[in-house]
Design an enzyme around this catalytic site. Structure first.
Site: not given
Ligand code: PGA
Length: 254
Positions: A171, A11, A177, A98, A13, A100, A216
């Protein structure tokens, strides 16, 4: 033993460039040509790069998709994308719900369920993201929150059958992140509980559905997570922007 094929999804983003599309696809293709790769691979760049992605991924074993779609079929929805547009570009997957999107754009579980239903009018597979916040985790509400998020999907007319054609991505929001990953045991525990929850509706579907872990995921923690029996691959954010790191994660999925 399960027969679930693993999936590693990247992903991007709101990151990336035309150049990253070509370098990433080329690097993965080279890796696939030289190694036996156990997992399916899918890339989720910002939607504007999907035509280039489609071109670059033609005749490769790399799938791609968008990070979101509208719940509507078509119409006066400025700035939105319809699932039919993804289908036209050969997308095999779409990421929905997601954290976000939920936290920053006010997407509720009910809206996400509509997006899932819209997706299933095509051959595209939704990757449905669920996860608890840090406050929910600390309040020991993880499973309650995840069950509520899944319940919105189960409430669709097709009910549990929806998960015959969907992928779940667990997640934990506190791990996205942040550099903090759930331990393999923590993640495995949640994944197996999710499967138990779905098994109340259909044991066969619960056994069949892929549950990815995200938050992460990095080259140094991927192998231990991927070795867990109920972790069927990853949704990778930051590490999916670097070909070497992403390929290292792919290689750790057996
Ligand atoms: P990250 O993001 O690996 O940077 O923690 C994962 C995600 O939001 O899908």
């Amino acid at each position: 033993m399960t027969s679930r094929k693993k999936l590693v999804a990247g992903n991007w983003k709101m990151h990336g460039s035309c150049e990253l599309v070509t370098t990433m696809v080329h690097a993965i293709q080279q890796y696939q040509a030289q190694h036996t790769v156990a997992a399916d691979i899918a890339l989720f760049p910002p939607a504007i790069y999907l035509p280039l992605m489609a071109q670059q991924c033609a005749n490769t074993a790399i799938a791609y998709g968008a990070q979101n779609i509208s719940e509507h079929e078509k119409g006066a929805y400025t700035g939105e994308l319809a699932i039919s547009m993804l289908a036209e570009l050969g997308c095999q997957y779409v990421i929905l719900g997601h954290s976000e999107r939920r936290a920053l754009y006010g997407e509720t579980s009910a809206i996400i369920a509509q997006k899932v239903a819209r997706t299933l009018t095509t051959a595209i597979t939704p990757i449905i993201c669920i996860g608890e916040t840090l406050a929910e985790y600390e309040a020991d509400a993880t499973l309650k929150v995840l069950h509520q998020q899944l319940q919105a999907i189960l409430d669709l007319p097709q009910g549990i059958q929806t998960f015959e054609r969907a992928v779940i991505a667990y997640e934990p929001v506190w791990a996205i992140g942040t550099g903090k990953t759930a331990t393999p045991e923590q993640a495995q525990n949640v994944h197996s509980k999710l499967r138990e929850f779905l098994a109340q509706y259909s044991a066969a579907v619960a056994e069949h559905v892929k549950i990815l872990y995200g938050g992460s995921v990095k080259p140094d923690n991927a192998a231990a997570l991927a070795a867990m029996p109920d972790i069927d691959g990853f949704l990778v954010g930051g590490a999916a922007l670097d070909p070497q790191q992403f390929i290292s994660i792919i290689s750790s999925v057996k």
